[in-house]
Design an enzyme around this catalytic site. Structure first.
Site, short mmCIF file in Angstrom:
data_model
loop_
_atom_site.label_atom_id
_atom_site.label_comp_id
_atom_site.label_asym_id
_atom_site.label_seq_id
_atom_site.Cartn_x
_atom_site.Cartn_y
_atom_site.Cartn_z
N GLY A 16 -51.46 29.47 -8.39
CA GLY A 16 -51.87 30.70 -7.71
C GLY A 16 -52.98 31.45 -8.62
O GLY A 16 -53.72 30.92 -9.43
N ASP A 54 -39.26 31.35 -18.30
CA ASP A 54 -38.56 32.11 -17.31
C ASP A 54 -38.55 33.59 -17.58
O ASP A 54 -37.73 33.88 -18.26
CB ASP A 54 -37.31 31.43 -16.72
N VAL A 55 -39.41 34.49 -17.03
CA VAL A 55 -39.24 35.79 -17.43
C VAL A 55 -38.02 36.46 -17.16
O VAL A 55 -37.81 37.62 -17.72
CB VAL A 55 -40.54 36.55 -16.95
N TYR A 143 -40.76 44.78 -2.29
CA TYR A 143 -41.82 44.37 -3.29
C TYR A 143 -42.66 45.49 -3.77
O TYR A 143 -42.86 45.70 -4.96
CB TYR A 143 -42.67 43.31 -2.40
N THR A 178 -53.57 32.99 -2.07
CA THR A 178 -52.59 32.16 -2.84
C THR A 178 -51.43 31.65 -2.14
O THR A 178 -51.32 32.30 -1.06
CB THR A 178 -51.99 32.94 -4.11
#
Length: 236
Positions: A16, A54-55, A143, A178
């Site tokens: 993406g 991995d954040v 979101y 994306t």
């Protein structure tokens, strides 16, 4: 700052928008590009350095900061988007997961890499935000809340990192073409176009970029007599 000769890290770089960022960095002459992903084997772009990241995991973010100790550009791109309204099933869990990835993730990365950027001359930090930072509808309720919080985070980081000479750039955009937006209807902007807007803004020294026309329209509507976030009630 200039991308030519920069050393950069992109989070969520395996697909993406993140992949488009990594590819454009190479095309614009970056000296080195670290491509972060939960699974480094998913990084297939030639010329980048895959890095496990991995954040949501503090230890992996700290390890990435040690491994990529030469960066002067960090792009906080990793994120998730789940559909659904505030009063729908799973809203609590979706809110929690959105904030874990979309807010605490960039915060972890910023905290770990701020000293790295300082040691390397200040550089820049880019946060990928959204038009949903400003307008919230049932389709992307939780979101949108996470992106509003990420906008506040970005605004605060600009002030806190100003003293070390770090340019903080927030990117606001609508739907991007994306996998993340595959369930969305309506106009979608190619990721390459978003990246071009972002990097052109970065090199101009900007602090914010409105990356598509829909975002620019919404931004203008924030200060209208009937603000766009109230007008959205009638459009829902």
């Amino acid at each position: 700052m200039k991308i030519q000769g920069a050393t950069a890290l992109v989070t969520g770089a395996n697909r993406g928008l993140g992949l488009a960022f990594a590819r454009a960095l190479l095309e614009r002459g970056a000296a080195k590009v670290y491509a972060g992903a939960r699974d480094p084997s998913s990084i297939t772009l030639p010329g980048v350095v895959p890095i496990k990241l991995d954040v949501t995991k503090e230890d992996e973010v700290e390890a990435a900061a040690r491994e990529a100790s030469d960066v002067n550009l960090v792009i906080n791109n990793a994120g998730i988007a789940k559909l659904g309204p505030w009063l729908g099933d799973g809203a609590i869990e979706d809110t929690r997961s959105h904030f874990e990835v979309n807010v605490l993730g960039p915060l972890r990365v910023a905290r770990a890499f701020a000293p790295v950027l300082a040691r390397n001359g200040g550089g820049a930090l880019i946060n990928v935000l959204s038009v949903a930072s400003w307008i919230n509808r049932p389709l992307l309720a939780t979101y949108g809340a996470s992106k509003a919080a990420a906008w506040a985070l970005t605004n605060g980081l600009r002030i806190e990192l100003e003293g070390q000479g770090t340019q903080v750039l927030g990117i606001h955009a609508g739907f991007i073409d994306t996998d993340m937006a595959r369930e969305m209807t309506g106009p979608k902007t190619p990721p390459q176009a978003i990246v071009k807007e972002a990097f052109d803004a970065l090199e101009r020294g900007d602090r914010q970029v409105l990356a598509d026309e829909m975002t620019r329209q919404v931004y203008r509507g924030l200060t209208a007599e009937q603000p766009v976030y109230l007008s959205a009630i009638n459009a829902a």
